[in-house]
Scaffold this motif. Sequence first.
Motif, PDB file in Angstrom:
ATOM      1  N   PHE A   1      33.703  45.715  49.158  1.00  0.00           N
ATOM      2  CA  PHE A   1      34.010  44.509  48.416  1.00  0.00           C
ATOM      3  C   PHE A   1      33.074  43.445  48.941  1.00  0.00           C
ATOM      4  O   PHE A   1      32.857  43.347  50.149  1.00  0.00           O
ATOM      5  CB  PHE A   1      35.467  44.157  48.692  1.00  0.00           C
ATOM      6  CG  PHE A   1      35.818  42.712  48.513  1.00  0.00           C
ATOM      7  CD1 PHE A   1      36.172  42.233  47.266  1.00  0.00           C
ATOM      8  CD2 PHE A   1      35.806  41.842  49.590  1.00  0.00           C
ATOM      9  CE1 PHE A   1      36.500  40.897  47.108  1.00  0.00           C
ATOM     10  CE2 PHE A   1      36.133  40.514  49.435  1.00  0.00           C
ATOM     11  CZ  PHE A   1      36.483  40.046  48.186  1.00  0.00           C
TER      12      PHE A   1
ATOM     13  N   LEU B   1      41.223  35.703  37.467  1.00  0.00           N
ATOM     14  CA  LEU B   1      40.235  36.763  37.645  1.00  0.00           C
ATOM     15  C   LEU B   1      39.741  37.213  36.298  1.00  0.00           C
ATOM     16  O   LEU B   1      40.544  37.501  35.410  1.00  0.00           O
ATOM     17  CB  LEU B   1      40.879  37.962  38.324  1.00  0.00           C
ATOM     18  CG  LEU B   1      40.671  38.041  39.810  1.00  0.00           C
ATOM     19  CD1 LEU B   1      41.984  37.872  40.490  1.00  0.00           C
ATOM     20  CD2 LEU B   1      40.072  39.378  40.148  1.00  0.00           C
TER      21      LEU B   1
ATOM     22  N   MET C   1      33.750  41.102  39.316  1.00  0.00           N
ATOM     23  CA  MET C   1      34.801  40.208  38.847  1.00  0.00           C
ATOM     24  C   MET C   1      34.530  38.771  39.251  1.00  0.00           C
ATOM     25  O   MET C   1      34.013  38.511  40.333  1.00  0.00           O
ATOM     26  CB  MET C   1      36.148  40.639  39.432  1.00  0.00           C
ATOM     27  CG  MET C   1      36.894  41.604  38.559  1.00  0.00           C
ATOM     28  SD  MET C   1      38.236  42.353  39.444  1.00  0.00           S
ATOM     29  CE  MET C   1      37.510  43.934  39.792  1.00  0.00           C
TER      30      MET C   1
ATOM     31  N   LEU D   1      43.124  33.519  52.884  1.00  0.00           N
ATOM     32  CA  LEU D   1      43.064  34.130  51.560  1.00  0.00           C
ATOM     33  C   LEU D   1      43.841  33.326  50.529  1.00  0.00           C
ATOM     34  O   LEU D   1      43.474  33.242  49.381  1.00  0.00           O
ATOM     35  CB  LEU D   1      43.632  35.550  51.615  1.00  0.00           C
ATOM     36  CG  LEU D   1      42.665  36.630  52.048  1.00  0.00           C
ATOM     37  CD1 LEU D   1      43.393  37.938  52.256  1.00  0.00           C
ATOM     38  CD2 LEU D   1      41.563  36.809  51.020  1.00  0.00           C
TER      39      LEU D   1
ATOM     40  N   TYR E   1      33.115  45.135  43.564  1.00  0.00           N
ATOM     41  CA  TYR E   1      34.023  46.037  44.247  1.00  0.00           C
ATOM     42  C   TYR E   1      33.605  47.459  43.875  1.00  0.00           C
ATOM     43  O   TYR E   1      33.467  47.781  42.699  1.00  0.00           O
ATOM     44  CB  TYR E   1      35.449  45.763  43.782  1.00  0.00           C
ATOM     45  CG  TYR E   1      36.446  46.788  44.264  1.00  0.00           C
ATOM     46  CD1 TYR E   1      36.903  46.748  45.567  1.00  0.00           C
ATOM     47  CD2 TYR E   1      36.912  47.784  43.423  1.00  0.00           C
ATOM     48  CE1 TYR E   1      37.808  47.687  46.018  1.00  0.00           C
ATOM     49  CE2 TYR E   1      37.810  48.729  43.863  1.00  0.00           C
ATOM     50  CZ  TYR E   1      38.254  48.670  45.168  1.00  0.00           C
ATOM     51  OH  TYR E   1      39.147  49.601  45.625  1.00  0.00           O
TER      52      TYR E   1
ATOM     53  N   ILE F   1      36.168  35.192  40.121  1.00  0.00           N
ATOM     54  CA  ILE F   1      37.465  34.717  40.597  1.00  0.00           C
ATOM     55  C   ILE F   1      37.437  33.216  40.856  1.00  0.00           C
ATOM     56  O   ILE F   1      36.418  32.662  41.280  1.00  0.00           O
ATOM     57  CB  ILE F   1      37.905  35.471  41.889  1.00  0.00           C
ATOM     58  CG1 ILE F   1      39.332  35.110  42.266  1.00  0.00           C
ATOM     59  CG2 ILE F   1      36.940  35.196  43.036  1.00  0.00           C
ATOM     60  CD1 ILE F   1      39.930  35.926  43.387  1.00  0.00           C
TER      61      ILE F   1
ATOM     62  N   TYR G   1      43.334  43.005  44.000  1.00  0.00           N
ATOM     63  CA  TYR G   1      43.148  42.894  42.559  1.00  0.00           C
ATOM     64  C   TYR G   1      42.082  43.856  42.081  1.00  0.00           C
ATOM     65  O   TYR G   1      42.196  44.481  41.042  1.00  0.00           O
ATOM     66  CB  TYR G   1      42.717  41.479  42.176  1.00  0.00           C
ATOM     67  CG  TYR G   1      43.853  40.516  42.035  1.00  0.00           C
ATOM     68  CD1 TYR G   1      44.886  40.770  41.155  1.00  0.00           C
ATOM     69  CD2 TYR G   1      43.877  39.349  42.771  1.00  0.00           C
ATOM     70  CE1 TYR G   1      45.933  39.880  41.019  1.00  0.00           C
ATOM     71  CE2 TYR G   1      44.913  38.450  42.638  1.00  0.00           C
ATOM     72  CZ  TYR G   1      45.937  38.713  41.762  1.00  0.00           C
ATOM     73  OH  TYR G   1      46.951  37.840  41.636  1.00  0.00           O
ATOM     74  N   ALA G   2      41.016  43.918  42.869  1.00  0.00           N
ATOM     75  CA  ALA G   2      39.905  44.772  42.480  1.00  0.00           C
ATOM     76  C   ALA G   2      40.368  46.218  42.415  1.00  0.00           C
ATOM     77  O   ALA G   2      40.022  46.959  41.501  1.00  0.00           O
ATOM     78  CB  ALA G   2      38.752  44.618  43.465  1.00  0.00           C
TER      79      ALA G   2
ATOM     80  N   LEU H   1      37.854  35.937  53.650  1.00  0.00           N
ATOM     81  CA  LEU H   1      37.243  37.272  53.603  1.00  0.00           C
ATOM     82  C   LEU H   1      36.213  37.301  52.473  1.00  0.00           C
ATOM     83  O   LEU H   1      36.556  37.143  51.316  1.00  0.00           O
ATOM     84  CB  LEU H   1      38.319  38.322  53.347  1.00  0.00           C
ATOM     85  CG  LEU H   1      37.861  39.770  53.273  1.00  0.00           C
ATOM     86  CD1 LEU H   1      37.469  40.287  54.636  1.00  0.00           C
ATOM     87  CD2 LEU H   1      38.951  40.648  52.678  1.00  0.00           C
TER      88      LEU H   1
ATOM     89  N   PHE I   1      32.542  38.555  42.707  1.00  0.00           N
ATOM     90  CA  PHE I   1      32.437  39.610  43.711  1.00  0.00           C
ATOM     91  C   PHE I   1      32.296  40.972  43.063  1.00  0.00           C
ATOM     92  O   PHE I   1      32.637  41.145  41.888  1.00  0.00           O
ATOM     93  CB  PHE I   1      33.633  39.588  44.672  1.00  0.00           C
ATOM     94  CG  PHE I   1      34.962  39.908  44.040  1.00  0.00           C
ATOM     95  CD1 PHE I   1      35.388  41.213  43.888  1.00  0.00           C
ATOM     96  CD2 PHE I   1      35.800  38.883  43.624  1.00  0.00           C
ATOM     97  CE1 PHE I   1      36.616  41.507  43.326  1.00  0.00           C
ATOM     98  CE2 PHE I   1      37.034  39.166  43.047  1.00  0.00           C
ATOM     99  CZ  PHE I   1      37.448  40.472  42.899  1.00  0.00           C
TER     100      PHE I   1
ATOM    101  N   ARG J   1      45.393  41.168  50.903  1.00  0.00           N
ATOM    102  CA  ARG J   1      43.943  41.241  50.859  1.00  0.00           C
ATOM    103  C   ARG J   1      43.375  40.479  49.674  1.00  0.00           C
ATOM    104  O   ARG J   1      42.190  40.521  49.411  1.00  0.00           O
ATOM    105  CB  ARG J   1      43.489  42.703  50.794  1.00  0.00           C
ATOM    106  CG  ARG J   1      43.885  43.501  51.997  1.00  0.00           C
ATOM    107  CD  ARG J   1      43.127  43.072  53.240  1.00  0.00           C
ATOM    108  NE  ARG J   1      41.735  43.451  53.167  1.00  0.00           N
ATOM    109  CZ  ARG J   1      41.275  44.642  53.477  1.00  0.00           C
ATOM    110  NH1 ARG J   1      42.109  45.572  53.860  1.00  0.00           N
ATOM    111  NH2 ARG J   1      40.004  44.905  53.408  1.00  0.00           N
ATOM    112  N   GLY J   2      44.267  39.809  48.944  1.00  0.00           N
ATOM    113  CA  GLY J   2      43.809  38.970  47.849  1.00  0.00           C
ATOM    114  C   GLY J   2      42.951  39.721  46.865  1.00  0.00           C
ATOM    115  O   GLY J   2      43.378  40.711  46.278  1.00  0.00           O
ATOM    116  N   ALA J   3      41.731  39.228  46.707  1.00  0.00           N
ATOM    117  CA  ALA J   3      40.838  39.751  45.680  1.00  0.00           C
ATOM    118  C   ALA J   3      40.615  41.253  45.794  1.00  0.00           C
ATOM    119  O   ALA J   3      40.473  41.941  44.792  1.00  0.00           O
ATOM    120  CB  ALA J   3      39.505  39.018  45.736  1.00  0.00           C
ATOM    121  N   VAL J   4      40.593  41.769  47.010  1.00  0.00           N
ATOM    122  CA  VAL J   4      40.354  43.203  47.176  1.00  0.00           C
ATOM    123  C   VAL J   4      41.458  43.990  46.486  1.00  0.00           C
ATOM    124  O   VAL J   4      41.210  44.975  45.797  1.00  0.00           O
ATOM    125  CB  VAL J   4      40.307  43.609  48.668  1.00  0.00           C
ATOM    126  CG1 VAL J   4      39.902  45.060  48.798  1.00  0.00           C
ATOM    127  CG2 VAL J   4      39.372  42.708  49.424  1.00  0.00           C
TER     128      VAL J   4
END
Lengths: 339, 186
Positions: free
Chosen positions: A193, A83, A68, A48, A59, A70, B175-176, A177, A57, B170-173
């Motif tokens: 996600f 982001l 969003m 990550l 969400y 990224i 942020y989301a 991921l 991505f 979880r990084g981007a998750v």
Amino acid sequence: MPQAFIDILRCGALSLLVGLLLTLAGSLPAAADEDEASAWLERLGPALNMTSYRGVFVYARGESVHSMQIAHRYNDGVVEERLVLQDGGSGEIVRKGMNVVCVLPETGRVQLDQVIPSGPFAEAFTSQLMPVNRWYRAEMKGEDRVAGYDVVSLALSAKDPYRYSHRLWLEKSTGLLVKSHVRNAEGEVLEQFQFTSLHIGEDIPDSEFEIRTKGREISRTLDEPTPAASVVQRMNGWQLGWRPEGFMPAAAPRSGKGQAVAFSDGLAAFSVFVEPAGPVTMPTGASKIGATTVYMHQVKEGGNAFLVTVVGELPPQTARQVAESVRIEDSLALGAGES
Amino acid sequence: MDDRLRETLSAMMDDEADELSVRRLLSHDSQDEVRAQWQRWQDVRDLMHDGHSPVHGMDVSVAVRELLDGRGSATARPDPAVQDSKAGRWHWPAAAMVAMALLVGFGAGAGWDSSGAGPVQPVTAAAPETPVQDQPIREIALQGLDEEQWEYMSRYLLEHAQHNSVGAGRGAVGYARLVSANGVGY
């Protein structure tokens, strides 16, 4: 019947039997499957941070869906990230190492300074690997393709009713991921996600990491990671009587005047907030937004009322159990009576 | 009630009202008046269509809570009031249903208090091994919170999301979740 033919038949039956046995044997060692899943999980954290990629991505949780963009780069040990919200008001979050700048839409009801991450960033945390296998049954779920990349899919099923199950899709060559699901015991997807477009590679120009949205900017330098020992300090005046096994004190959010402590089992996390009840009367009960539960209830101690709030990716029952286990021990330490 | 509100109400009848105007309507001071108007129009429409007014004797609050929670009919419980009348077969557009129940079902104020009054099926019902509290959890629909309460709750959501974005790796998750918490429900 000629003997040769019988021999062929016998041979065929034998090989069929052998084949059957092999198939059975193949399905038996679930342990090997778990080992493989664990190996993938170990790559998850570092991937990550240390993979460079850019993409878009989506969400979704509850009824809300966000998209969003990224860009993420790992350069000389420094993480750079940008982001950009793709829907709703315009806004972006840019991070370079420990510096974070947020430009978020003014339309939100929440004040901007509340949005800035104020805690330590992930590196320190992910390096300490959680024994996820103790609380989740890891299982390989085969291969798939997400956003144009070959991925492996793994299921992490909760072993007890206190947590949700997860499904992760990791890009094959980097372990990044690229898709995830949080599911309840009934298998219903509560939160998802997923990258819809993705490019993995080092060739991301500097310009991708510059702020471009106009608006109120807020910048902050992140604090150094808080050692877990200081949890005691943050729990000054109250005690948590129960929490699901495996949830360890984690890097915590800073609450305003109250006390907040966060716990994580490596996949899910919840935060507990204890504050003197304010002027706003809050209802008792659980609210759910996708996989996130907010459970609030009031505790009376020594003539003072306190609001206990548990927020986390937990089933409502668990959140309630955690919230109801909070015991106020020293109302003064919690700032009761102050306004 | 001014014309704009009446217009919204009318649009709601046709399931054409946008969310913002419905919210405006729901936060209107004299909810009794709004409710009465809605009910009158419903009655008129039902008369015209020779139907039965679902407004009378139908408890939609449970279904609405489920709608608000996004659980759909997964946890539909037998409700005598609904089963006894033809109203049970009514297929209402979700938006109209929610709006109507907020107006009719939840009573004056449309606050969280009455919205959480009924028992809601415990979420862990499918996991009988749960050794703990089997009593139902009181659910709070976010839409039922007033502005101050919502702000209070969203602060917690944000703080948790912040932690999530930075702590759980979880990084981007993460942020989301953070961004989602900033705009959830609105």
